[in-house]
Design a protein around this motif. Structure first.
Motif, PDB file in Angstrom:
ATOM      1  N   TYR A  46      71.627   0.225  33.116  1.00  0.00           N
ATOM      2  CA  TYR A  46      72.746  -0.711  33.250  1.00  0.00           C
ATOM      3  C   TYR A  46      72.815  -1.644  32.040  1.00  0.00           C
ATOM      4  N   PRO A 186      74.626   1.100  41.693  1.00  0.00           N
ATOM      5  CA  PRO A 186      75.785   1.970  41.933  1.00  0.00           C
ATOM      6  C   PRO A 186      76.375   2.528  40.637  1.00  0.00           C
ATOM      7  N   VAL A 187      76.857   3.758  40.705  1.00  0.00           N
ATOM      8  CA  VAL A 187      77.457   4.405  39.539  1.00  0.00           C
ATOM      9  C   VAL A 187      78.626   3.579  39.008  1.00  0.00           C
ATOM     10  N   GLY A 188      79.399   2.997  39.916  1.00  0.00           N
ATOM     11  CA  GLY A 188      80.540   2.189  39.494  1.00  0.00           C
ATOM     12  C   GLY A 188      80.135   1.020  38.621  1.00  0.00           C
ATOM     13  N   LYS A 189      78.993   0.402  38.928  1.00  0.00           N
ATOM     14  CA  LYS A 189      78.495  -0.703  38.110  1.00  0.00           C
ATOM     15  C   LYS A 189      78.082  -0.211  36.724  1.00  0.00           C
ATOM     16  N   GLN A 191      79.371   2.227  35.078  1.00  0.00           N
ATOM     17  CA  GLN A 191      80.589   2.464  34.303  1.00  0.00           C
ATOM     18  C   GLN A 191      81.259   1.150  33.923  1.00  0.00           C
ATOM     19  N   TRP A 192      81.268   0.222  34.865  1.00  0.00           N
ATOM     20  CA  TRP A 192      81.939  -1.065  34.646  1.00  0.00           C
ATOM     21  C   TRP A 192      81.307  -1.863  33.510  1.00  0.00           C
TER      22      TRP A 192
END
Length: 407
Positions: A46, A186-189, A191-192
C-alpha cells in the motif's frame, strides 16, 4: 487576534512562518518513520503506491532487547515483544508526515488491540514509531485527530523507535513477488492510494478551526514569555484561522490575590465574545509560590463556573510538561478530580484536560530536543510553540469545537 498589538503579532508570526519554511524547504530530502499496521506484506504494498515514498523495508520493531535480529518464526510464535513494521523513507517536501499518517490510518482499524484483519497477536499491534524526536508532536496530534474521527478508543501505540530489524528477503516486496498472496488491505485501497495527491491530506492540524473562536486565559506560557509574546494562540490564528482573545500576563496566579490574577483579568474579558471554547492554563506560579491547594481549587472552580455561565461553551484546562515540582503535581491531581466531577454535574458543557504533565512520551524527551523546544523547564521557545504546542493544540481544540458544534 483580539487585543493589544494584534497586527504586529500576526505579522511577526507570519515572518516566523516564512523563515521556518524557507529554512526547511528542500533541505531535508528524506526522512524515516516506522509504521505497524498488521501484516506487513499489505502495508508495504500500500505505502509503495503513495507519491513521496522513496523506499520501504519490512521488519520487526520495538521488541525485547535481549533478542536482537529475530526471525519471522520467532516473532510469529513467541513472546518477543516485536511487531511487524514497515520502515518508510519519504520525501517530506512531497509527502508531509501529517499526510503520510492520515493516509496510513486509512488501512487500519485503530481501535483493535493486538489484531488487524485475520491476524491476531501482539506482533500485529498497530504503532507509529519515530526515528526523530521532532516528529513526536505531529504523531501525537495525528492520533488526537484520529480519535476525534473514531468511535471507540484509539489503541495505536506511539513513541520513539527502540529497535528495528529487517525481515528476510522472502518477505520484502512480498506481494510484488506473489500477487495472489495473502493481504488484509482491500484491493480497492491499493488501487486508490496510487491516485492520491498528498497535498489533499496536508492541511495543518487544526485547519478545521477556521472561523471558530477561542478565549485563552493564562500566564507566561500562554503569553509567550520566552518568545517575544508570541505563543500558540498566535500560531493557531495564523495557521488555522482561529479567532482568539488572549488574556495572558506573565507571573500571575489562578488564586485571586491582586488585579492581575486570572480571576481579576477573566472578569474584564468582553462578555459578548462568541467563544466556541474557553482555554485556561494551569499556572505554574501558584505552585512555585506554594499557595494553598484549597485556594487553588477554589480559583479553578470560580474560573470554570464563570466560563460556563458567561460564554456557554466547553472549557479546556492545559497543564505544563513535567518539571521538578511536587506542588504542581498536586495541582494536576486536583484539576483532574475537579474535571471528573464537573463532567458529572449535568450542565451539558464538557470540560477537558490537555495534559502535557502526564504524557509519558513527552516526559522522556532528550536534553537536545528540550533545549530546542524549551527555554527553561517551564517556558517554550518559539520553535517549541511552532513545532510542538501548536499542532497538538490545533488537533485537540478542533475535536473539542466539533463535538460542541454537533450538540
Amino acid at each position: 487576534m483580539y487585543g493589544k498589538n494584534r497586527y504586529d503579532k500576526i505579522f511577526a508570526v507570519y515572518l516566523q512562518k516564512i523563515l521556518y519554511e524557507t529554512r526547511t524547504k528542500g533541505v531535508i530530502m528524506a526522512k524515516e518513520i516506522y509504521l505497524a499496521g498488521g501484516c506487513y506484506w499489505g502495508v508495504q504494498h500500500y505505502l509503495d503506491g503513495l507519491k513521496g515514498v522513496k523506499e520501504t523495508t519490512v521488519g520487526f520493531a520495538n521488541g525485547r532487547k535481549d533478542l536482537p535480529d529475530p526471525t519471522y518464526e520467532q516473532v510469529r510464535g513467541g513472546d518477543t515483544g516485536y511487531t511487524e513494521t514497515v520502515k518508510v523513507v519519504y520525501d517530506p517536501s512531497v509527502l508531509p508526515l501529517r499526510a503520510l499518517l492520515r493516509l496510513f490510518y486509512q488501512i487500519i482499524d485503530p481501535t483493535l488491540v493486538d489484531r488487524q484483519g485475520a491476524d491476531v497477536g501482539h506482533n500485529y499491534r498497530t504503532g507509529v514509531y519515530a526515528a526523530d524526536e521532532f516528529d513526536l508532536p505531529d504523531i501525537y496530534a495525528s492520533l488526537i485527530e484520529l480519535q476525534n474521527q473514531t468511535q471507540g478508543k484509539v489503541a495505536v501505540e506511539w513513541g520513539m523507535l527502540q529497535n528495528f530489524y529487517p525481515a528476510g528477503e522472502a518477505h520484502q516486496k512480498y506481494l510484488e513477488k506473489n500477487p495472489a498472496g495473502y493481504c488484509h488491505v482491500p484491493v480497492g485501497k491499493m488501487q486508490w492510494i496510487r491516485t492520491v495527491d498528498p497535498k489533499d491530506y496536508s492541511d495543518p492540524f487544526g485547519a478545521g478551526l477556521r472561523s471558530s473562536s477561542a478565549i485563552f486565559l493564562g500566564s507566561s506560557v500562554t503569553y509567550g514569555a520566552a518568545s517575544g509574546g508570541i505563543a500558540f494562540p498566535e500560531f493557531l490564528c495564523m495557521n488555522d484561522g482561529l479567532i482568539t482573545i488572549k488574556e495572558a500576563v506573565s507571573g500571575t496566579t489562578l488564586v485571586d490575590n491582586g488585579p492581575d490574577s486570572y480571576i481579576a483579568r477573566m472578569k474584564k474579558i468582553y462578555r459578548e465574545f462568541p467563544a466556541d471554547v474557553f482555554v485556561c492554563q494551569l499556572s505554574t506560579n501558584d505552585a512555585t509560590r506554594k499557595l494553598p491547594l484549597a485556594d487553588i481549587r477554589s480559583a479553578l472552580e470560580t474560573i470554570l463556573a464563570f466560563a460556563r455561565d458567561t460564554f456557554h461553551c466547553p472549557v479546556v484546562f492545559y497543564t505544563n510538561p513535567r518539571f521538578d515540582s511536587k506542588e504542581y503535581a498536586a495541582m494536576v491531581d486536583c484539576l483532574t478530580q475537579l474535571v471528573e466531577e464537573a463532567n458529572k454535574d449535568g450542565s451539558g458543557l464538557p470540560v477537558y484536560i490537555l495534559d502535557f504533565w502526564n504524557n509519558e512520551v513527552f516526559s522522556k524527551l532528550s536534553q537536545q530536543t528540550l533545549k530546542a523546544w524549551m527555554a527553561d523547564p517551564i517556558h517554550p521557545t518559539m520553535a517549541g510553540y511552532q513545532g510542538w504546542w501548536t499542532p497538538v493544540f490545533g488537533a485537540f481544540l478542533e475535536g473539542v469545537v466539533k463535538k460542541g458544534a454537533s450538540k
